[in-house]
Scaffold this motif. Structure first.
Motif, PDB file in Angstrom:
ATOM      1  N   PHE A  61      -2.304   0.224   7.598  1.00 38.71           N
ATOM      2  CA  PHE A  61      -2.366   1.796   6.884  1.00 38.71           C
ATOM      3  C   PHE A  61      -2.135   2.522   8.058  1.00 38.71           C
ATOM      4  O   PHE A  61      -2.903   2.344   9.174  1.00 38.71           O
ATOM      5  CB  PHE A  61      -3.487   1.850   6.117  1.00 38.71           C
ATOM      6  N   ASN A  62      -1.572   3.850   8.253  1.00 45.14           N
ATOM      7  CA  ASN A  62      -1.400   4.620   9.165  1.00 45.14           C
ATOM      8  C   ASN A  62      -1.541   5.962   8.625  1.00 45.14           C
ATOM      9  O   ASN A  62      -1.274   6.270   7.604  1.00 45.14           O
ATOM     10  CB  ASN A  62      -0.172   4.515  10.036  1.00 45.14           C
ATOM     11  N   ASP A  63      -1.908   6.911   9.574  1.00 44.95           N
ATOM     12  CA  ASP A  63      -2.255   8.200   9.310  1.00 44.95           C
ATOM     13  C   ASP A  63      -1.023   8.932   8.826  1.00 44.95           C
ATOM     14  O   ASP A  63      -1.084  10.010   8.001  1.00 44.95           O
ATOM     15  CB  ASP A  63      -2.844   9.105  10.320  1.00 44.95           C
ATOM     16  N   ARG A  64       0.186   8.551   9.328  1.00 47.94           N
ATOM     17  CA  ARG A  64       1.441   9.267   9.032  1.00 47.94           C
ATOM     18  C   ARG A  64       1.745   9.261   7.834  1.00 47.94           C
ATOM     19  O   ARG A  64       1.993  10.555   7.143  1.00 47.94           O
ATOM     20  CB  ARG A  64       2.614   8.464   9.944  1.00 47.94           C
ATOM     21  N   PHE A  65       1.498   8.328   6.984  1.00 44.73           N
ATOM     22  CA  PHE A  65       1.838   8.358   5.277  1.00 44.73           C
ATOM     23  C   PHE A  65       0.662   7.988   4.509  1.00 44.73           C
ATOM     24  O   PHE A  65       0.713   7.535   3.575  1.00 44.73           O
ATOM     25  CB  PHE A  65       2.870   7.159   5.226  1.00 44.73           C
ATOM     26  N   ALA A  66      -0.475   8.523   5.065  1.00 39.09           N
ATOM     27  CA  ALA A  66      -1.743   8.305   4.354  1.00 39.09           C
ATOM     28  C   ALA A  66      -2.005   8.671   2.780  1.00 39.09           C
ATOM     29  O   ALA A  66      -2.060   7.970   1.918  1.00 39.09           O
ATOM     30  CB  ALA A  66      -2.905   8.854   4.955  1.00 39.09           C
ATOM     31  N   ASN A  67      -1.152   9.815   2.662  1.00 42.64           N
ATOM     32  CA  ASN A  67      -1.215  10.418   1.214  1.00 42.64           C
ATOM     33  C   ASN A  67       0.280  10.595   0.717  1.00 42.64           C
ATOM     34  O   ASN A  67       0.331  11.554  -0.240  1.00 42.64           O
ATOM     35  CB  ASN A  67      -1.818  11.782   1.352  1.00 42.64           C
ATOM     36  N   SER A  68       1.226   9.988   1.389  1.00 43.27           N
ATOM     37  CA  SER A  68       2.475  10.041   0.794  1.00 43.27           C
ATOM     38  C   SER A  68       2.919   9.172  -0.404  1.00 43.27           C
ATOM     39  O   SER A  68       2.464   8.047  -0.313  1.00 43.27           O
ATOM     40  CB  SER A  68       3.497   9.773   1.853  1.00 43.27           C
ATOM     41  N   THR A  69       3.802   9.773  -1.090  1.00 49.31           N
ATOM     42  CA  THR A  69       4.353   9.074  -2.251  1.00 49.31           C
ATOM     43  C   THR A  69       5.806   8.367  -1.604  1.00 49.31           C
ATOM     44  O   THR A  69       6.285   8.591  -0.629  1.00 49.31           O
ATOM     45  CB  THR A  69       4.762   9.926  -3.325  1.00 49.31           C
ATOM     46  N   VAL A  70       6.153   7.469  -2.640  1.00 52.15           N
ATOM     47  CA  VAL A  70       7.271   6.706  -2.313  1.00 52.15           C
ATOM     48  C   VAL A  70       8.662   7.952  -2.291  1.00 52.15           C
ATOM     49  O   VAL A  70       9.437   7.896  -1.319  1.00 52.15           O
ATOM     50  CB  VAL A  70       7.872   5.759  -3.364  1.00 52.15           C
ATOM     51  N   ALA A  71       8.549   8.889  -3.164  1.00 54.34           N
ATOM     52  CA  ALA A  71       9.430   9.858  -3.332  1.00 54.34           C
ATOM     53  C   ALA A  71       9.473  10.595  -1.856  1.00 54.34           C
ATOM     54  O   ALA A  71      10.439  11.128  -1.288  1.00 54.34           O
ATOM     55  CB  ALA A  71       9.201  10.774  -4.177  1.00 54.34           C
ATOM     56  N   GLU A  72       8.166  11.107  -1.414  1.00 53.81           N
ATOM     57  CA  GLU A  72       8.154  11.754  -0.209  1.00 53.81           C
ATOM     58  C   GLU A  72       8.527  10.840   0.997  1.00 53.81           C
ATOM     59  O   GLU A  72       9.304  11.644   1.941  1.00 53.81           O
ATOM     60  CB  GLU A  72       6.739  12.415   0.098  1.00 53.81           C
ATOM     61  N   PHE A  73       8.237   9.571   1.195  1.00 54.23           N
ATOM     62  CA  PHE A  73       8.634   9.141   2.008  1.00 54.23           C
ATOM     63  C   PHE A  73      10.345   8.818   2.138  1.00 54.23           C
ATOM     64  O   PHE A  73      10.976   8.889   2.994  1.00 54.23           O
ATOM     65  CB  PHE A  73       8.209   7.460   1.967  1.00 54.23           C
TER      66      PHE A  73
END
Length: 364
Positions: A61-73
């Protein structure tokens, strides 16, 4: 006779439709709404990769995408399947197979005088957790060209992503919502790109903003430097060529070794968001979309696996300090079939500027 002509028209329409799109392998899967709203980082993926003895890389796990959804990614993946007509007239470059290449190569040390090569894509922009919403195709191109200017002319410059996103228009794709890497290099050749100082990306009109939600529009092309002391046309830097690199590893290595970093496009799967270190290869997860990065070198791991070395643009908290390695020689995720580059021009580099006013981009 009428029926015969109708069949011919249908045939021609089908042929044109078939010609219009090239299957690059980077088109995303049709993801369900449930999938799109789920988190991109998943314990199951980390476990599956790290328990696979043949994975060759470590997931985390990394901070960059800690709270990101698949759509946001997904919004960060800005390479669109390139229409085949974009490649019409584009040469394919290959190199002499007798060229002796080192077993390992890193452009950062080969051209240590070039500060741009030693940065992750976007450098200072992504020290904040902002998104760039589909402009990876532009960053990969602009920063590779910046590197090549330094290598050839010994000048450290940063070229403007904003110029490319805003002024290339529909010919390059959809600006902040994705584009075609080869079109960026053709834009450099025919229209040039100004410096970052003239037209900065990280400003009130750029497409960088918190979380990429909602999707921001592409900034307008104003063709005017932010500083009154600079002229747009005199800030332009040009390419003399735009080309694809033949997809054999030897040709790609020779291109980087002789001319500097290149832009590459590849397919991103869910597990790539979890990359931490090692030599990446796809293990698990859905196809999310196409991404563009900068290839700066190659080598072989301690386990004997050949790899490419690349600079990404998802902040230094992602991956190996913002960089990653991917398996070399097997076209992993299509990375060896999507290599584009060009050579820099001395136009506007030296004294005796000789340029004409820029015109609206209507064609290449």
């Amino acid at each position: 006779m009428a029926e015969h002509h109708h069949r011919i028209r249908v045939y021609l329409a089908s042929a044109i439709l078939l010609l219009a799109v090239i299957n690059t392998g980077i088109a995303a899967e049709n993801l369900s709404q449930q999938k799109l709203t789920s988190r991109i980082l998943q314990n199951e993926i980390v476990k599956e990769v790290n328990e696979n003895p043949n994975a060759g890389w470590i997931a985390a796990f990394n901070d960059r995408f800690a709270n990101s959804t698949v759509a946001e990614f997904k919004r960060l993946l800005g390479v669109k399947p390139t229409p085949k007509n974009e490649f019409l007239g584009v040469p394919v470059v290959s190199h002499d197979i007798s060229l002796k290449l080192p077993k390992e190569f890193d452009a950062r040390t080969a051209w240590s005088q070039c500060s741009s090569i030693g940065r992750i894509l976007g450098h200072g922009i992504y020290t904040k957790l902002y998104g760039h919403c589909g402009s990876c195709w532009a960053f990969g191109a602009v920063e590779s060209l910046s590197d090549r200017f330094c290598i050839k002319y010994n000048m450290n410059i940063s070229l403007s992503v904003n110029d490319l996103l805003a002024c290339c228009g529909f010919l390059c794709g959809q600006g902040c919502n994705g584009g075609y890497p080869i079109s960026a290099w053709r834009y450099f050749k025919h229209h040039g790109v100004v410096t970052e100082e003239c037209d900065p990306y990280f400003d009130n009109t750029g497409c960088s903003h918190p979380g990429c939600e909602p999707a921001y529009p592409t900034p307008k092309c104003v063709r005017k430097c932010v500083s009154g002391n600079q002229l747009w046309r005199e800030s332009k830097h040009y390419g003399v060529s735009a080309y694809k690199v033949r997809h054999g590893p030897q040709d790609i290595m020779a291109e980087v070794y002789k001319n500097g970093p290149v832009e590459v496009a590849f397919t991103v799967y869910e597990d790539f968001a979890h990359y931490k270190s090692g030599v990446y290869k796809h293990i698990t997860g859905a196809n999310i979309g196409g991404h563009a990065v900068k290839l700066i070198g190659w080598g072989t791991s301690d386990d004997g696996e050949d790899y490419w070395l690349l600079a990404n643009q998802w902040n230094r908290s992602w991956g190996d300090d913002g960089y990653f390695k991917i398996k070399r020689g097997t076209n992993e995720c299509g990375i060896e079939h999507g290599v584009v580059a060009g050579l820099p021009s001395d136009r506007n580099v030296f004294n005796g500027i000789n340029t004409s006013d820029d015109v609206l981009v209507s064609s290449f």
